[in-house]
Design a protein around this motif. Structure first.
Motif, PDB file in Angstrom:
ATOM      1  N   TRP A  62       0.743  -1.301  -0.001  1.00 28.32           N
ATOM      2  CA  TRP A  62      -0.204   0.008  -0.192  1.00 28.32           C
ATOM      3  C   TRP A  62       0.804   1.250   0.107  1.00 28.32           C
ATOM      4  O   TRP A  62       0.457   2.224  -0.498  1.00 28.32           O
ATOM      5  N   LEU A  63       2.079   1.088   0.546  1.00 30.78           N
ATOM      6  CA  LEU A  63       2.773   2.394   0.696  1.00 30.78           C
ATOM      7  C   LEU A  63       4.016   2.193  -0.583  1.00 30.78           C
ATOM      8  O   LEU A  63       5.024   2.950  -0.674  1.00 30.78           O
ATOM      9  N   GLY A  64       3.555   1.781  -1.743  1.00 32.49           N
ATOM     10  CA  GLY A  64       4.378   1.711  -2.923  1.00 32.49           C
ATOM     11  C   GLY A  64       5.782   1.213  -2.532  1.00 32.49           C
ATOM     12  O   GLY A  64       6.742   1.320  -3.226  1.00 32.49           O
ATOM     13  N   GLY A  65       5.730  -0.024  -1.817  1.00 33.10           N
ATOM     14  CA  GLY A  65       6.913  -0.879  -1.556  1.00 33.10           C
ATOM     15  C   GLY A  65       7.929  -0.330  -0.692  1.00 33.10           C
ATOM     16  O   GLY A  65       8.738  -0.712  -0.288  1.00 33.10           O
ATOM     17  N   LYS A  66       7.206   0.497   0.504  1.00 36.78           N
ATOM     18  CA  LYS A  66       8.131   0.975   1.266  1.00 36.78           C
ATOM     19  C   LYS A  66       8.472   0.049   2.442  1.00 36.78           C
ATOM     20  O   LYS A  66       7.627  -0.871   2.837  1.00 36.78           O
ATOM     21  N   GLU A  67       9.550  -0.225   2.784  1.00 35.76           N
ATOM     22  CA  GLU A  67      10.175  -1.395   3.672  1.00 35.76           C
ATOM     23  C   GLU A  67       9.581  -1.249   5.102  1.00 35.76           C
ATOM     24  O   GLU A  67       9.782  -0.086   5.642  1.00 35.76           O
ATOM     25  N   ILE A  68       8.839  -2.029   5.658  1.00 36.03           N
ATOM     26  CA  ILE A  68       8.313  -2.273   7.102  1.00 36.03           C
ATOM     27  C   ILE A  68       9.393  -2.788   7.949  1.00 36.03           C
ATOM     28  O   ILE A  68       9.497  -3.852   7.916  1.00 36.03           O
ATOM     29  N   ARG A  69      10.222  -2.070   8.699  1.00 35.03           N
ATOM     30  CA  ARG A  69      11.230  -2.648   9.420  1.00 35.03           C
ATOM     31  C   ARG A  69      11.057  -2.986  11.026  1.00 35.03           C
ATOM     32  O   ARG A  69      11.640  -3.263  11.407  1.00 35.03           O
ATOM     33  N   VAL A  70       9.650  -2.403  11.217  1.00 28.60           N
ATOM     34  CA  VAL A  70       9.470  -2.589  12.507  1.00 28.60           C
ATOM     35  C   VAL A  70       8.443  -3.547  12.871  1.00 28.60           C
ATOM     36  O   VAL A  70       7.089  -3.148  12.385  1.00 28.60           O
ATOM     37  N   GLY A  71       8.465  -4.545  13.547  1.00 24.93           N
ATOM     38  CA  GLY A  71       7.163  -5.304  13.835  1.00 24.93           C
ATOM     39  C   GLY A  71       6.857  -5.074  15.414  1.00 24.93           C
ATOM     40  O   GLY A  71       7.708  -5.331  16.236  1.00 24.93           O
ATOM     41  N   HIS A  72       5.640  -4.838  15.741  1.00 28.65           N
ATOM     42  CA  HIS A  72       5.210  -4.333  17.208  1.00 28.65           C
ATOM     43  C   HIS A  72       4.000  -5.015  17.524  1.00 28.65           C
ATOM     44  O   HIS A  72       3.046  -5.294  17.017  1.00 28.65           O
ATOM     45  N   THR A  73       4.092  -5.697  18.537  1.00 33.61           N
ATOM     46  CA  THR A  73       3.113  -6.458  19.302  1.00 33.61           C
ATOM     47  C   THR A  73       3.376  -6.287  20.911  1.00 33.61           C
ATOM     48  O   THR A  73       4.027  -5.804  21.409  1.00 33.61           O
TER      49      THR A  73
END
Length: 494
Positions: A62-73
């Motif tokens: 959805w962000l045009g291929g922006k890398e999501i580097r943080v996983g938060h739970t």
């Protein structure tokens, strides 16, 4: 899923002014344009369980291929086994973290069971004192061992988040001094586990809330990151007010700088003011200017911009700011090749197509069934005897009507069109009445047409009509009568 609960607190303008003048801090100028799509580790809280892991690549697309580097739970804070890490989804998050070296796993860890059970302050004070005395050390040792065994020894642990509020049982307000001692015991216990490389994030909520969060700070030796949960809510209607309020965003930046710590924003998003694109725009500029070690937006309603469809304008701003700009490469100039003369056209030889005969498949001859024609008896015409002549006076006799056919048809048949080869149709076998047949003297063969008497003769002949079918068999017949038309009789007309 943990919904943040906020409590409004009054702001002291004089304290704000004094704090700003004392630190000499400068706010982020809104005119300074900076694109948020930098190397700052970015993520979003999408779900506590495995669903949060599976949604990360969809957010990236959805962000045009922006890398999501943080996983938060978050670990559930209802019972101690959950705080120890005995939850199934923790392995899924650990596997995601191991997928790339530059990823970051952020885990919120409660400091008390019944963490959202609305425990009263006097009980919270007793629990804090028990923690400071080491009664809960074994729970956190098990959690550390669990994380190391899963292959995530470098987890960022947000311990006892929003401790300056009133929502959670692990709040600091009822006993700040023992709370800080309790924090120290937890951190030191987890650091004693072999193989760990944890980072501990001290993350109050923005503003004073129930207690100034600086009163809960446990010390630089047990804190690695100074974070802040900041939502679009009071105190502070505008972003500038949220930044300059006591213990607001600017105070966090200044405090972290004074203690030599990086900052973070584990939770941020929309809340009390609805769809507010200006807040999202200013928050992203603030993040880009102050370079936190990571930030994660809370992406569910009413806070989010992707999974929550109630904030379309804020969603548009967030997406435009974080979508990477595609590098446009200049188009190389290719010289035009010289014109090469076209060689003469060579006629294409005509190759005859061989004629392949079509095989003849014999067709079986199916015989036509022959329907036998029933033999019908040929009716024999009965000649009528000549009437006797009365010797008495001659009386004119009326004409005799022709007799009907010996075998009349049950159904009158119209005259058919003559056919050179008529096809006989089967006739039903009808019972024939036993009639006595008079014996007639043999007759010579009749000519095709009966003789015609001469004109003005005293003989009168009447042709007999037996029907077309029977007439073809017996020929044309006639009955003749002789009258005496002599001159002495009185009937001669001439």
């Amino acid at each position: 899923m943990f919904r943040p609960r906020r409590r409004l607190a009054s702001a002291c303008v004089g304290t704000v002014t004094a704090g700003i003048l004392a630190t000499g801090a400068a706010l982020a100028a809104p005119e300074e344009e900076a694109r948020a799509g930098s190397d700052i580790a970015m993520g979003a809280f999408l779900d506590s369980g495995t669903a949060g892991v599976t949604r990360i690549p969809h957010l990236s697309n959805w962000l045009g291929g922006k890398e999501i580097r943080v996983g938060h739970t978050y670990l559930p804070g209802d019972v101690w086994p959950a705080i120890e890490g005995n939850v199934n989804f923790l392995a899924s998050w650990a596997a995601w973290r191991q997928g790339r070296d530059d990823r970051m796993f952020v885990l919120n860890v409660p400091m008390q069971a019944r963490n959202e059970g609305r425990v009263p302050d006097y009980q919270v004070a007793q629990l804090i004192r028990a923690g400071a005395e080491g009664q809960y050390d074994h729970h956190f040792r098990r959690l550390a061992e669990r994380l190391v065994s899963l292959g995530v020894p470098d987890t960022v642990i947000v311990l006892g988040w929003e401790m300056n509020g009133t929502t959670y049982t692990h709040r600091c307000g009822p006993d700040p001094e023992n709370w800080k001692a309790y924090w120290k015991r937890v951190v030191n216990t987890m650091r004693d586990v072999p193989g760990q490389r944890f980072k501990f994030d001290f993350a109050p909520s923005r503003g004073t809330d129930n207690i100034a969060w600086t009163r809960c700070y446990p010390g630089d030796d047990v804190v690695d990151i100074i974070g802040m949960d900041s939502y679009d809510q009071a105190p502070g209607r505008t972003f500038d007010e949220q930044a300059t309020q006591p213990y607001g965003l600017q105070a966090q930046v200044d405090f972290a700088k004074a203690h030599g710590k990086p900052i973070s924003y584990p939770e941020w998003g929309l809340f009390r003011h609805g769809d507010n694109p200006e807040y999202v725009r200013r928050m992203l500029k603030w993040i880009e200017q102050h370079k936190p070690i990571y930030h994660t937006i809370t992406d569910y309603c009413p806070h989010g911009v992707w999974q929550c469809k109630a904030n379309p304008e804020s969603s548009k701003v967030f997406r435009e700011a974080l979508t990477p700009e595609a590098a446009v490469e200049p188009t190389p100039v290719v010289p035009t090749p010289p014109v090469v003369p076209t060689p003469p056209t060579v006629p294409t030889p005509q190759i005859p197509t061989p004629q392949i005969p079509t095989p003849q498949i014999p067709r079986p001859q199916i015989p036509t069934p022959q329907v036998p024609t029933p033999d019908l008896p040929t009716p024999t015409p009965t000649p009528m005897p000549e009437p006797p002549v009365d010797p008495g006076p001659e009386v004119p006799v009326p004409p005799v009507e022709p007799l009907p056919d010996p075998e009349p048809s049950l159904h009158p048949t119209p005259e058919p069109t003559p056919d050179p080869t008529p096809t006989p149709l089967p006739q039903p076998d009808l019972p024939q009445p036993n009639l006595p047949k008079p014996t007639a003297p043999p007759q010579p063969p009749s000519p095709p047409n009966p003789p015609q008497p001469p004109t003005n003769s005293n003989q009168w002949c009447m042709p007999l009509n037996f029907g077309e079918w029977l007439s073809k068999l017996v020929g044309h017949k006639a009955v003749c009568f002789t009258f005496d038309w002599g001159k002495g009789t009185g009937f001669w007309p001439f």
